[in-house]
Design a protein around this motif. Structure first.
Motif, PDB file in Angstrom:
ATOM      1  N   UNK A  46       0.811  -1.212   0.000  1.00  5.66           N
ATOM      2  CA  UNK A  46       0.000   0.000   0.000  1.00  5.66           C
ATOM      3  C   UNK A  46       0.835   1.249   0.000  1.00  5.66           C
ATOM      4  N   UNK A  47       0.188   2.391  -0.242  1.00  4.97           N
ATOM      5  CA  UNK A  47       0.877   3.675  -0.259  1.00  4.97           C
ATOM      6  C   UNK A  47      -0.047   4.782  -0.708  1.00  4.97           C
ATOM      7  N   UNK A  48       0.512   5.977  -0.907  1.00  2.39           N
ATOM      8  CA  UNK A  48      -0.247   7.112  -1.421  1.00  2.39           C
ATOM      9  C   UNK A  48       0.559   7.775  -2.530  1.00  2.39           C
ATOM     10  N   UNK A  49      -0.147   8.478  -3.390  1.00  3.13           N
ATOM     11  CA  UNK A  49       0.519   9.231  -4.455  1.00  3.13           C
ATOM     12  C   UNK A  49      -0.320  10.447  -4.797  1.00  3.13           C
ATOM     13  N   UNK A  50       0.296  11.409  -5.490  1.00  7.43           N
ATOM     14  CA  UNK A  50      -0.422  12.612  -5.919  1.00  7.43           C
ATOM     15  C   UNK A  50      -1.002  12.375  -7.302  1.00  7.43           C
ATOM     16  N   UNK A  51      -2.169  12.958  -7.520  1.00  6.73           N
ATOM     17  CA  UNK A  51      -2.772  12.934  -8.845  1.00  6.73           C
ATOM     18  C   UNK A  51      -3.330  14.322  -9.124  1.00  6.73           C
ATOM     19  N   UNK A  52      -3.865  14.519 -10.294  1.00  7.37           N
ATOM     20  CA  UNK A  52      -4.430  15.818 -10.674  1.00  7.37           C
ATOM     21  C   UNK A  52      -5.609  16.203  -9.779  1.00  7.37           C
ATOM     22  N   UNK A  53      -6.269  15.204  -9.183  1.00  6.59           N
ATOM     23  CA  UNK A  53      -7.437  15.477  -8.343  1.00  6.59           C
ATOM     24  C   UNK A  53      -7.120  15.450  -6.855  1.00  6.59           C
ATOM     25  N   UNK A  54      -5.856  15.311  -6.476  1.00  3.91           N
ATOM     26  CA  UNK A  54      -5.478  15.298  -5.069  1.00  3.91           C
ATOM     27  C   UNK A  54      -4.696  14.048  -4.707  1.00  3.91           C
ATOM     28  N   UNK A  55      -4.604  13.789  -3.417  1.00  2.00           N
ATOM     29  CA  UNK A  55      -3.886  12.602  -2.938  1.00  2.00           C
ATOM     30  C   UNK A  55      -4.734  11.353  -3.175  1.00  2.00           C
ATOM     31  N   UNK A  56      -4.070  10.271  -3.558  1.00  2.00           N
ATOM     32  CA  UNK A  56      -4.746   9.018  -3.848  1.00  2.00           C
ATOM     33  C   UNK A  56      -4.097   7.913  -3.019  1.00  2.00           C
ATOM     34  N   UNK A  57      -4.914   7.184  -2.280  1.00  2.00           N
ATOM     35  CA  UNK A  57      -4.415   6.015  -1.565  1.00  2.00           C
ATOM     36  C   UNK A  57      -4.478   4.827  -2.508  1.00  2.00           C
ATOM     37  N   UNK A  58      -3.378   4.123  -2.629  1.00  2.00           N
ATOM     38  CA  UNK A  58      -3.352   2.947  -3.496  1.00  2.00           C
ATOM     39  C   UNK A  58      -2.866   1.766  -2.684  1.00  2.00           C
ATOM     40  N   UNK A  59      -3.455   0.639  -2.932  1.00  2.00           N
ATOM     41  CA  UNK A  59      -2.910  -0.580  -2.358  1.00  2.00           C
ATOM     42  C   UNK A  59      -3.175  -1.723  -3.313  1.00  2.00           C
ATOM     43  N   UNK A  60      -2.293  -2.690  -3.246  1.00  2.00           N
ATOM     44  CA  UNK A  60      -2.398  -3.855  -4.110  1.00  2.00           C
ATOM     45  C   UNK A  60      -2.877  -5.024  -3.275  1.00  2.00           C
ATOM     46  N   UNK A  61      -3.878  -5.714  -3.790  1.00  2.00           N
ATOM     47  CA  UNK A  61      -4.433  -6.879  -3.109  1.00  2.00           C
ATOM     48  C   UNK A  61      -4.362  -8.081  -4.031  1.00  2.00           C
ATOM     49  N   UNK A  62      -4.271  -9.238  -3.410  1.00  2.00           N
ATOM     50  CA  UNK A  62      -4.349 -10.490  -4.149  1.00  2.00           C
ATOM     51  C   UNK A  62      -5.745 -11.055  -3.919  1.00  2.00           C
ATOM     52  N   UNK A  63      -6.508 -11.177  -4.984  1.00  2.00           N
ATOM     53  CA  UNK A  63      -7.864 -11.705  -4.902  1.00  2.00           C
ATOM     54  C   UNK A  63      -7.847 -13.094  -5.513  1.00  2.00           C
ATOM     55  N   UNK A  64      -8.151 -14.099  -4.701  1.00  2.00           N
ATOM     56  CA  UNK A  64      -8.117 -15.489  -5.153  1.00  2.00           C
ATOM     57  C   UNK A  64      -9.529 -16.010  -5.355  1.00  2.00           C
ATOM     58  N   UNK A  65      -9.749 -16.641  -6.508  1.00  2.00           N
ATOM     59  CA  UNK A  65     -11.037 -17.245  -6.832  1.00  2.00           C
ATOM     60  C   UNK A  65     -10.792 -18.645  -7.375  1.00  2.00           C
ATOM     61  N   UNK A  66     -11.819 -19.466  -7.321  1.00  2.00           N
ATOM     62  CA  UNK A  66     -11.696 -20.811  -7.881  1.00  2.00           C
ATOM     63  C   UNK A  66     -11.702 -20.729  -9.408  1.00  2.00           C
ATOM     64  N   UNK A  67     -10.884 -21.546 -10.019  1.00  2.00           N
ATOM     65  CA  UNK A  67     -10.781 -21.636 -11.475  1.00  2.00           C
ATOM     66  C   UNK A  67     -11.961 -22.440 -11.996  1.00  2.00           C
ATOM     67  N   UNK A  68     -12.631 -21.949 -13.028  1.00  2.00           N
ATOM     68  CA  UNK A  68     -13.681 -22.724 -13.696  1.00  2.00           C
ATOM     69  C   UNK A  68     -13.763 -22.249 -15.146  1.00  2.00           C
ATOM     70  N   UNK A  69     -14.726 -22.762 -15.896  1.00  2.00           N
ATOM     71  CA  UNK A  69     -14.825 -22.431 -17.314  1.00  2.00           C
ATOM     72  C   UNK A  69     -15.051 -20.941 -17.562  1.00  2.00           C
ATOM     73  N   UNK A  70     -15.719 -20.257 -16.639  1.00  2.00           N
ATOM     74  CA  UNK A  70     -15.945 -18.821 -16.793  1.00  2.00           C
ATOM     75  C   UNK A  70     -14.755 -18.004 -16.311  1.00  2.00           C
ATOM     76  N   UNK A  71     -14.249 -18.323 -15.121  1.00  2.00           N
ATOM     77  CA  UNK A  71     -13.173 -17.501 -14.556  1.00  2.00           C
ATOM     78  C   UNK A  71     -11.878 -17.621 -15.354  1.00  2.00           C
ATOM     79  N   UNK A  72     -11.696 -18.681 -16.098  1.00  2.00           N
ATOM     80  CA  UNK A  72     -10.460 -18.799 -16.888  1.00  2.00           C
ATOM     81  C   UNK A  72     -10.413 -17.757 -18.011  1.00  2.00           C
ATOM     82  N   UNK A  73     -11.543 -17.086 -18.289  1.00  2.00           N
ATOM     83  CA  UNK A  73     -11.609 -16.079 -19.350  1.00  2.00           C
ATOM     84  C   UNK A  73     -11.355 -14.658 -18.839  1.00  2.00           C
ATOM     85  N   UNK A  74     -11.086 -14.490 -17.541  1.00  2.00           N
ATOM     86  CA  UNK A  74     -10.858 -13.154 -16.987  1.00  2.00           C
ATOM     87  C   UNK A  74      -9.650 -12.515 -17.681  1.00  2.00           C
ATOM     88  N   UNK A  75      -9.726 -11.193 -17.871  1.00  2.00           N
ATOM     89  CA  UNK A  75      -8.678 -10.450 -18.566  1.00  2.00           C
ATOM     90  C   UNK A  75      -8.212  -9.274 -17.717  1.00  2.00           C
TER      91      UNK A  75
END
Length: 116
Positions: A46-75
């Motif tokens: 996680x962290x913060x950064x400046x943007x044209x609209x002000x300060x932005x909080x950003x964080x990276x998350x790992x989202x785990x889901x079960x693999x199936x015929x539909x989820x294998x098509x995620x882009x």
């Protein structure tokens, strides 16, 4: 590798951007829900950064889901919506864990606005 059922404690929607035309013939952009799944969400950085609209909080998350015929098509152009919190995540990377077709890990970036 599998995800224990107790860790799949969030409901998410995977959404895809699509374009149509409005009544005046102008391009209009919307998001279409592809599917809803249970997921596990883990904060990885996680962290913060400046943007044209002000300060932005950003964080990276790992989202785990079960693999199936539909989820294998995620882009990476799709996004994740967490139903319980109303938060949106941009998908940056997709990993088929150990190439076993059982779990997909989505490395996602969350952005919140309005920090002082």
């Amino acid at each position: 590798m599998t995800i224990p059922a107790g860790k799949m404690n969030k409901r998410i929607r995977i959404e895809r951007r699509y374009q149509t035309q409005d009544a005046m013939g102008q391009p209009s952009e919307s998001w279409l829900t592809l599917y809803t799944r249970k997921a596990s969400i883990k904060n990885t950085s996680g962290g913060t950064s400046k943007s044209a609209t002000g300060m932005v909080a950003t964080h990276t998350d790992e989202i785990s889901i079960r693999y199936d015929l539909e989820t294998k098509k995620v882009q990476t152009t799709d996004r994740v919506y967490v139903i319980s919190t109303g938060e949106y995540y941009d998908i940056e990377q997709i990993e088929n864990v150990m190439q076993t077709d059982r779990v997909l890990n989505l490395q996602c970036k969350h952005r919140s606005r309005g920090l002082a």
